[in-house]
Design a protein around this motif. Sequence first.
Motif, mmCIF file in Angstrom:
data_model
loop_
_atom_site.group_PDB
_atom_site.id
_atom_site.type_symbol
_atom_site.label_atom_id
_atom_site.label_comp_id
_atom_site.label_asym_id
_atom_site.label_seq_id
_atom_site.Cartn_x
_atom_site.Cartn_y
_atom_site.Cartn_z
ATOM 1 N N LEU A 94 0.851 -1.189 0.000
ATOM 2 C CA LEU A 94 0.000 0.000 0.000
ATOM 3 C C LEU A 94 0.885 1.235 0.000
ATOM 4 C CD1 LEU A 94 -2.757 1.478 0.377
ATOM 5 C CD2 LEU A 94 -2.429 1.169 2.859
ATOM 6 N N ALA A 95 0.532 2.211 -0.822
ATOM 7 C CA ALA A 95 1.294 3.460 -0.851
ATOM 8 C C ALA A 95 0.347 4.626 -1.094
ATOM 9 C CB ALA A 95 2.358 3.412 -1.938
ATOM 10 N N ASN A 96 0.633 5.754 -0.448
ATOM 11 C CA ASN A 96 -0.100 6.992 -0.688
ATOM 12 C C ASN A 96 0.871 8.158 -0.501
ATOM 13 O OD1 ASN A 96 0.102 7.429 2.135
ATOM 14 N ND2 ASN A 96 -1.884 6.440 2.493
ATOM 15 N N ASP A 97 0.353 9.349 -0.425
ATOM 16 C CA ASP A 97 1.222 10.519 -0.310
ATOM 17 C C ASP A 97 1.964 10.567 1.018
ATOM 18 O OD1 ASP A 97 0.440 11.353 -2.814
ATOM 19 O OD2 ASP A 97 -1.094 12.742 -2.075
ATOM 20 N N ASP A 98 1.456 9.843 2.012
ATOM 21 C CA ASP A 98 2.033 9.931 3.351
ATOM 22 C C ASP A 98 2.991 8.800 3.698
ATOM 23 O OD1 ASP A 98 0.570 12.268 3.945
ATOM 24 O OD2 ASP A 98 -1.193 11.053 4.437
ATOM 25 N N PHE A 99 2.783 7.609 3.130
ATOM 26 C CA PHE A 99 3.614 6.473 3.535
ATOM 27 C C PHE A 99 3.615 5.363 2.499
ATOM 28 C CE2 PHE A 99 -0.633 5.613 5.347
ATOM 29 C CZ PHE A 99 -0.870 4.335 4.839
ATOM 30 N N GLN A 100 4.560 4.423 2.679
ATOM 31 C CA GLN A 100 4.561 3.126 2.019
ATOM 32 C C GLN A 100 4.338 2.081 3.094
ATOM 33 O OE1 GLN A 100 8.657 3.721 0.201
ATOM 34 N NE2 GLN A 100 7.723 2.481 -1.409
ATOM 35 N N ALA A 101 3.662 0.991 2.730
ATOM 36 C CA ALA A 101 3.422 -0.064 3.704
ATOM 37 C C ALA A 101 3.466 -1.420 3.013
ATOM 38 C CB ALA A 101 2.077 0.124 4.397
ATOM 39 N N VAL A 102 3.961 -2.427 3.732
ATOM 40 C CA VAL A 102 4.046 -3.774 3.188
ATOM 41 C C VAL A 102 3.621 -4.773 4.245
ATOM 42 C CG1 VAL A 102 6.473 -4.140 3.836
ATOM 43 C CG2 VAL A 102 5.518 -5.360 1.860
ATOM 44 N N ARG A 103 3.017 -5.871 3.792
ATOM 45 C CA ARG A 103 2.603 -6.936 4.696
ATOM 46 C C ARG A 103 3.488 -8.148 4.431
ATOM 47 N NH1 ARG A 103 -3.436 -7.224 4.832
ATOM 48 N NH2 ARG A 103 -3.275 -7.921 2.674
ATOM 49 N N LEU A 104 4.241 -8.571 5.455
ATOM 50 C CA LEU A 104 5.184 -9.682 5.330
ATOM 51 C C LEU A 104 4.647 -10.870 6.120
ATOM 52 C CD1 LEU A 104 8.450 -7.618 5.980
ATOM 53 C CD2 LEU A 104 7.446 -8.226 3.757
ATOM 54 N N PRO A 105 4.174 -11.907 5.448
ATOM 55 C CA PRO A 105 3.524 -13.016 6.157
ATOM 56 C C PRO A 105 4.501 -14.026 6.735
ATOM 57 C CG PRO A 105 3.454 -13.434 3.812
ATOM 58 C CD PRO A 105 4.089 -12.072 3.981
ATOM 59 N N TYR A 106 4.000 -14.737 7.755
ATOM 60 C CA TYR A 106 4.714 -15.858 8.354
ATOM 61 C C TYR A 106 3.959 -17.152 8.024
ATOM 62 C CZ TYR A 106 6.563 -12.141 11.423
ATOM 63 O OH TYR A 106 7.134 -10.996 11.920
ATOM 64 N N GLY A 107 4.690 -18.267 7.954
ATOM 65 C CA GLY A 107 4.062 -19.581 7.864
ATOM 66 C C GLY A 107 2.969 -19.683 6.827
ATOM 67 N N ASN A 108 1.754 -20.063 7.277
ATOM 68 C CA ASN A 108 0.615 -20.226 6.368
ATOM 69 C C ASN A 108 -0.134 -18.920 6.108
ATOM 70 O OD1 ASN A 108 -1.008 -19.681 8.601
ATOM 71 N ND2 ASN A 108 -1.741 -21.777 8.834
ATOM 72 N N ARG A 109 0.464 -17.794 6.513
ATOM 73 C CA ARG A 109 -0.015 -16.427 6.271
ATOM 74 C C ARG A 109 -1.092 -15.957 7.253
ATOM 75 N NH1 ARG A 109 -0.102 -15.659 -0.360
ATOM 76 N NH2 ARG A 109 1.564 -17.135 -0.812
ATOM 77 N N ARG A 110 -1.404 -16.735 8.278
ATOM 78 C CA ARG A 110 -2.361 -16.256 9.285
ATOM 79 C C ARG A 110 -1.757 -15.158 10.151
ATOM 80 N NH1 ARG A 110 -6.772 -19.412 10.999
ATOM 81 N NH2 ARG A 110 -6.924 -17.927 12.730
ATOM 82 N N PHE A 111 -0.445 -15.194 10.324
ATOM 83 C CA PHE A 111 0.252 -14.129 11.038
ATOM 84 C C PHE A 111 1.066 -13.323 10.037
ATOM 85 C CE2 PHE A 111 -0.363 -17.365 14.310
ATOM 86 C CZ PHE A 111 -0.890 -16.606 15.356
ATOM 87 N N ALA A 112 1.214 -12.030 10.275
ATOM 88 C CA ALA A 112 1.976 -11.185 9.366
ATOM 89 C C ALA A 112 2.540 -9.987 10.115
ATOM 90 C CB ALA A 112 1.096 -10.700 8.209
ATOM 91 N N MET A 113 3.653 -9.476 9.608
ATOM 92 C CA MET A 113 4.189 -8.214 10.094
ATOM 93 C C MET A 113 3.862 -7.120 9.075
ATOM 94 S SD MET A 113 8.113 -6.884 10.819
ATOM 95 C CE MET A 113 8.257 -7.611 12.477
ATOM 96 N N TYR A 114 3.270 -6.042 9.559
ATOM 97 C CA TYR A 114 3.050 -4.854 8.742
ATOM 98 C C TYR A 114 4.180 -3.878 9.040
ATOM 99 C CZ TYR A 114 -1.781 -6.429 8.017
ATOM 100 O OH TYR A 114 -2.902 -7.145 7.670
#
Length: 416
Positions: free
Chosen positions: A242-262
């Motif tokens: 996700l990106a807009n004028d204020d920030f960039q953001a990424v979702r980095l999943p763990y394992g089977n993707r139920r957990f993730a780091m934003y």
Amino acid sequence: MMRQRGRWLKLIPAAVAALMVAAAMVPRRIGAAGKPGAPAAFAINDFGMRLLRTLRNGHETQNTIISPVSVAMALAMTYNGTAGNTYLAMGEVLRIQTFGDSLNPLNHELLEMIRKADPSVQLAIANALWTQKGFKIEPNFIKTARAYYDARVRSLNFEGDPGGAAAVINLWVDEATKGRIPTIIENPSPETRLVLTDAVYFKGKWTWPFPKAATEPRDFHMADGNTIKTPMMRLEHNFDYLANDDFQAVRLPYGNRRFAMYVILPRKQDGLADLIGKLDELTWHHWEAKFANRKGTVVLPKFTLTYQAKLNDALKQMGMAVAFSKDADFSRLHMPPPPPPPLMISDVEHRTYIKVDETGTEAAAATSVTVAMMAAVVREPPPFEMVVDHPFFFAITERESGAMLFAGAVTNPAAK
């Protein structure tokens, strides 16, 4: 026997927490509509973001890392012993005032959901009650802790051997967090009558690991204007982005993707304070729903950080001052007769640990509350590049419920 006057009760919950607002207030979450745990997660996240913002006030150049689930669960167990104005104030701060008798079942539902989310991820949430021998705890208080928070109960001698009692509790926390939080209680008062401990441990491997050969030193521009060299990992892949004028953001999943780091990176090097200032659960939900899969490159610092803070002042500022005063009402904690002793919260301690490397993430947290007496066909966008080279926000979540296990502001990834 405890004296009727001048006696303080210590009640220390360490690390895990879950709280919630009314189901009607919960927005429909991508992938979580109608799912168990969503009401609790909404309240936990809202509380956690406000707590993070309050803790950073005046300390914007420092790393601040908390476990919203841990703090919220610890305070939820404490909340079960309150009445009157203390019950009202804590319920409002935790956004659980409308839940009534459904609070503890909802917390239990969320805990069970998180624990079973991904067998490939190590996740442990543990609770315990440590009581002073002879102190008459209300049976319903203990029954609730056991039934909904899976809390073990053990008697200790705080009055005659406070050091020995602390050693037992710290050993439990140390084992529950795999050695990452070795101590949660130091020098307990002989007046301690109850300690509630809650510990959270998380260890997950990235779904797409960062290649170790791509890690190299790069510049990181800190909030105070200084620049340091720190190891930076690099990975090219298709990410939820996700990106807009204020920030960039990424979702980095763990394992089977139920957990993730934003990871959310402000466009401006000094923009972290503004980003966290506008962050609440509704804004978070709005952002989360806009992530879209896109090819790109992520450059992220490796870091191992610890954090500890006394939460008293922050919780008072958020509206819980009465619970720390002589007017506190913890009358549902003590079994009558005789009349309950005057109790109030004297300390709330929180400690966290997080390690992020090419393989994945290990994180732990503990919270202590001390109560004293008195997410059409379009053209594929070009690949993005997200270089996390200045202060950023991160959160580790369970994606079905949306609950934040950990959240933090990293201003210096090289700090220990």
